[in-house]
Design an enzyme around this catalytic site. Sequence first.
Site, PDB file in Angstrom:
ATOM      1  N   ASN A  22      -3.032  -2.739  -7.007  1.00 36.96           N
ATOM      2  CA  ASN A  22      -4.258  -2.917  -7.519  1.00 36.96           C
ATOM      3  C   ASN A  22      -4.987  -1.499  -7.987  1.00 36.96           C
ATOM      4  OD1 ASN A  22      -4.750  -2.074  -5.046  1.00 36.96           O
ATOM      5  ND2 ASN A  22      -6.324  -3.435  -4.743  1.00 36.96           N
ATOM      6  N   LYS A  25       7.017   4.194  -1.885  1.00 33.01           N
ATOM      7  CA  LYS A  25       7.393   3.041  -1.914  1.00 33.01           C
ATOM      8  C   LYS A  25       6.097   2.395  -2.838  1.00 33.01           C
ATOM      9  CE  LYS A  25       7.484  -0.860  -0.537  1.00 33.01           C
ATOM     10  NZ  LYS A  25       7.011  -1.416  -1.628  1.00 33.01           N
ATOM     11  N   PRO A  26       6.138   2.300  -4.302  1.00 34.53           N
ATOM     12  CA  PRO A  26       5.213   1.735  -4.947  1.00 34.53           C
ATOM     13  C   PRO A  26       5.288   0.169  -4.734  1.00 34.53           C
ATOM     14  CG  PRO A  26       6.573   2.694  -6.619  1.00 34.53           C
ATOM     15  CD  PRO A  26       7.037   3.147  -5.090  1.00 34.53           C
ATOM     16  N   GLU A  39     -10.176 -13.045   2.053  1.00 37.10           N
ATOM     17  CA  GLU A  39     -10.323 -12.018   0.769  1.00 37.10           C
ATOM     18  C   GLU A  39     -10.182 -12.561  -0.506  1.00 37.10           C
ATOM     19  OE1 GLU A  39      -7.844  -8.748   1.318  1.00 37.10           O
ATOM     20  OE2 GLU A  39      -9.189  -7.245   0.407  1.00 37.10           O
ATOM     21  N   ARG A  99      -3.869   9.187  -3.594  1.00 38.36           N
ATOM     22  CA  ARG A  99      -4.827   9.392  -2.408  1.00 38.36           C
ATOM     23  C   ARG A  99      -4.027   9.746  -1.165  1.00 38.36           C
ATOM     24  NH1 ARG A  99      -9.144   4.601  -1.711  1.00 38.36           N
ATOM     25  NH2 ARG A  99      -7.800   3.860  -0.268  1.00 38.36           N
ATOM     26  N   GLY A 156      -2.580  -1.681   1.815  1.00 40.40           N
ATOM     27  CA  GLY A 156      -2.074  -3.297   1.420  1.00 40.40           C
ATOM     28  C   GLY A 156      -2.783  -4.144   2.367  1.00 40.40           C
ATOM     29  N   SER A 157      -2.106  -5.599   2.627  1.00 43.80           N
ATOM     30  CA  SER A 157      -2.925  -6.402   3.335  1.00 43.80           C
ATOM     31  C   SER A 157      -3.057  -6.436   4.956  1.00 43.80           C
ATOM     32  CB  SER A 157      -2.072  -7.844   2.980  1.00 43.80           C
ATOM     33  OG  SER A 157      -0.941  -7.911   3.315  1.00 43.80           O
ATOM     34  N   CYS A 196     -10.119  -3.805  -2.684  1.00 47.04           N
ATOM     35  CA  CYS A 196     -10.348  -4.210  -1.139  1.00 47.04           C
ATOM     36  C   CYS A 196     -11.875  -3.977  -0.798  1.00 47.04           C
ATOM     37  CB  CYS A 196      -9.484  -3.138  -0.071  1.00 47.04           C
ATOM     38  SG  CYS A 196      -9.638  -1.480  -0.958  1.00 47.04           S
ATOM     39  N   LEU A 232      -6.493  -1.400   5.084  1.00 43.28           N
ATOM     40  CA  LEU A 232      -6.134  -2.580   4.641  1.00 43.28           C
ATOM     41  C   LEU A 232      -7.063  -3.680   4.148  1.00 43.28           C
ATOM     42  CD1 LEU A 232      -4.419  -2.878   8.605  1.00 43.28           C
ATOM     43  CD2 LEU A 232      -3.559  -2.470   6.533  1.00 43.28           C
TER      44      LEU A 232
HETATM   45  P1  NAD Z   1       0.592  -6.446   0.281  1.00 44.37           P
HETATM   46  O1  NAD Z   1       0.396  -5.984   1.764  1.00 44.37           O
HETATM   47  O2  NAD Z   1       1.379  -7.556   0.036  1.00 44.37           O
HETATM   48  O3  NAD Z   1       1.514  -5.327  -0.403  1.00 44.37           O
HETATM   49  C1  NAD Z   1       1.409  -3.759  -0.044  1.00 44.37           C
HETATM   50  C2  NAD Z   1       2.643  -2.956  -0.211  1.00 44.37           C
HETATM   51  O4  NAD Z   1       3.266  -3.275   0.948  1.00 44.37           O
HETATM   52  C3  NAD Z   1       3.309  -3.168  -1.644  1.00 44.37           C
HETATM   53  O5  NAD Z   1       4.028  -1.914  -1.807  1.00 44.37           O
HETATM   54  C4  NAD Z   1       4.409  -4.329  -0.894  1.00 44.37           C
HETATM   55  O6  NAD Z   1       5.773  -4.275  -1.635  1.00 44.37           O
HETATM   56  C5  NAD Z   1       4.689  -3.764   0.501  1.00 44.37           C
HETATM   57  N1  NAD Z   1       5.232  -4.723   1.578  1.00 44.37           N
HETATM   58  C6  NAD Z   1       4.727  -6.172   1.810  1.00 44.37           C
HETATM   59  N2  NAD Z   1       5.312  -6.643   2.685  1.00 44.37           N
HETATM   60  C7  NAD Z   1       6.161  -5.742   3.254  1.00 44.37           C
HETATM   61  C8  NAD Z   1       6.918  -5.416   4.614  1.00 44.37           C
HETATM   62  N3  NAD Z   1       7.166  -6.582   5.383  1.00 44.37           N
HETATM   63  N4  NAD Z   1       7.350  -4.389   4.888  1.00 44.37           N
HETATM   64  C9  NAD Z   1       7.025  -3.148   4.034  1.00 44.37           C
HETATM   65  N5  NAD Z   1       6.636  -3.062   2.754  1.00 44.37           N
HETATM   66  C10 NAD Z   1       5.912  -4.400   2.425  1.00 44.37           C
HETATM   67  O7  NAD Z   1      -0.814  -6.070  -0.453  1.00 44.37           O
HETATM   68  P2  NAD Z   1      -1.082  -6.084  -1.899  1.00 44.37           P
HETATM   69  O8  NAD Z   1      -1.192  -7.678  -2.314  1.00 44.37           O
HETATM   70  O9  NAD Z   1      -0.101  -5.453  -2.807  1.00 44.37           O
HETATM   71  O10 NAD Z   1      -2.406  -5.747  -2.136  1.00 44.37           O
HETATM   72  C11 NAD Z   1      -3.710  -6.173  -1.960  1.00 44.37           C
HETATM   73  C12 NAD Z   1      -3.986  -6.032  -0.566  1.00 44.37           C
HETATM   74  O11 NAD Z   1      -4.227  -4.577  -0.375  1.00 44.37           O
HETATM   75  C13 NAD Z   1      -5.289  -6.531  -0.222  1.00 44.37           C
HETATM   76  O12 NAD Z   1      -5.567  -7.057   1.052  1.00 44.37           O
HETATM   77  C14 NAD Z   1      -6.365  -5.334  -0.261  1.00 44.37           C
HETATM   78  O13 NAD Z   1      -7.574  -5.624   0.245  1.00 44.37           O
HETATM   79  C15 NAD Z   1      -5.554  -4.234   0.210  1.00 44.37           C
HETATM   80  N6  NAD Z   1      -6.040  -2.949  -0.284  1.00 44.37           N
HETATM   81  C16 NAD Z   1      -6.717  -2.197   0.617  1.00 44.37           C
HETATM   82  C17 NAD Z   1      -7.223  -0.959   0.142  1.00 44.37           C
HETATM   83  C18 NAD Z   1      -7.678  -0.091   1.133  1.00 44.37           C
HETATM   84  O14 NAD Z   1      -7.851   1.171   1.072  1.00 44.37           O
HETATM   85  N7  NAD Z   1      -8.237  -0.462   2.185  1.00 44.37           N
HETATM   86  C19 NAD Z   1      -6.770  -0.606  -1.185  1.00 44.37           C
HETATM   87  C20 NAD Z   1      -6.349  -1.229  -1.853  1.00 44.37           C
HETATM   88  C21 NAD Z   1      -5.848  -2.604  -1.625  1.00 44.37           C
END
Ligand code: NAD
Length: 489
Positions: A159, A182-183, A389, A167, A236-237, A292, A259
């Site tokens: 996002n 890993k992006p 969310e 960061r 991420g999530s 997030c 998260l």
């Molecule tokens: P996601 O958790 O699906 O993916 C995030 C990253 O993790 C991606 O690079 C993905 O390829 C990787 N990934 C997914 N499953 C994995 C696994 N089992 N092992 C290792 N890597 C894995 O999240 P998303 O859909 O990309 O992003 C949205 C989420 O991120 C939302 O919940 C949002 O709130 C959160 N987010 C949090 C912040 C924060 O600073 N707290 C900032 C931005 C986004």
Amino acid sequence: MINESELLGQINGGLLINGEWRAASDGSTLKVHDPATGEVLKEVASASVEDGLAAIEAADQAFPAWSMTSPRSRAEILRRAFDLVIERRDQFALLMTIEMGKPLSEAQGEVTYGAEFLRWFSEEAVRVSGRYGSNPEGTGRMIVSKHPVGPAFLITPWNFPLAMATRKIAPAIAAGCTVVIKPAALTPLTTLYLAQVLEEAGLPAGVVNVINTSHSVDVSAAIIDHPALRKLSFTGSTAVGQQLMRQAANGVLRTSMELGGNAPFVVFEDADLDAAVEGALQAKFRNIGQACTAANRFIVARPLVGEFTERVTARVKEMHVGRGTEEGVTIGPLIDHRAVEKTLALVADATARGAELKIGGVAIPGPGSFLEPTVLTDIAPGSDILREEIFGPVLAVVPFDTEDEAVHLANATEYGLVSYVFTQDLARAQRLVETMQTGMMGLNTGLVSNAAAPFGGWKMSGLGREGGPEGIEEYLQTKYTLTANPFAS
Ligand code: NAD
């Protein structure tokens, strides 16, 4: 205006391992799509487990020399990288708009925000300090020193393609750590371009290694299990974060977890309504609601609900949905069709339970993954939209009658990333600083993020902080040395 295909041609679509741009060991690639058109922008290498292991080994080999470089030299590389990103502001902005979908003006804003982490941590690199003191018995002197934690694995979401990378990368290398990043597979291009800029800024081989992959689970698991890894930083999530924390337990890794969120946006009867409406639009619709920090639940004093809703609905009516590169577009596409379906399911659940749909609530036919910005009021307790969310452009309003009820509603979530509060009553604001269960709080503002701030959550929104002086601490470990006092009896 920069030509899109020329810009895409400048991006190296390989994996960066030990200073070399390579194809995947098994020849795999992944396609990066434009969410506004569905078209393929570029095909890039997709790392195998073997590539992931080569990347962590490169970071391990580079670590001893990098950790011994002077803080000043690390600071200067970061500062040069900041200058280069700012010089290429238009290129970075366009790249983010086409791979992620956000409107160009917002992408420009992310360049400012994302680049600032490079400058901020160039300044923090030379300010790492410890302490010196006596033990209570007077038999020794204690030296407390800080040391880089070691090779780090950084996993970022789609996002905020630039800011999420800087960061993490900037504090890590400022501290003297080496990294594998890993992006997200949906948006790797900005990170690849950033890696090219870091090389240009003089970063030695192996300090930053980049692995794009469509096999996130297997490749990440192999890196996390590698004995050289000392730190895992994930954004991420929450569900994925929990899984990674379990894996990280094997190596007792330091972890930073940014998260999910479910931010309350509370508007009290004594609020400045103009400011609250502006703040609401910013906190909700920035990044097409895919932040997030996005306000998830608008908890509004009952007497204001009508006017607040009318005013935000009127502003939503004026929004323009389209490809972020087009003039005047304020709402781009969601990241993919799955995101549209998920958001619409939340809207359908809310309306089935009695919520009133003021505007929007429908998908715009493809090829892009567009959703009309939406306003819902009178959300019934128990609706999914209050618990989950949203991650889309849907503003959901819940009325309240007393301050206690507002605080109770705001805190009724397992998340605790950020809260927004609009009030002009100082005593009330002071009470809310104490009672809101979130790591960050916006008081009469709808935007809290900046490089000097310790960004991070309470409860299931995460562990650790990014940005501020706290951000570099995540990549440092403490050593205490006792030196005997030769004069102690
Ligand atoms: P996601 O958790 O699906 O993916 C995030 C990253 O993790 C991606 O690079 C993905 O390829 C990787 N990934 C997914 N499953 C994995 C696994 N089992 N092992 C290792 N890597 C894995 O999240 P998303 O859909 O990309 O992003 C949205 C989420 O991120 C939302 O919940 C949002 O709130 C959160 N987010 C949090 C912040 C924060 O600073 N707290 C900032 C931005 C986004």
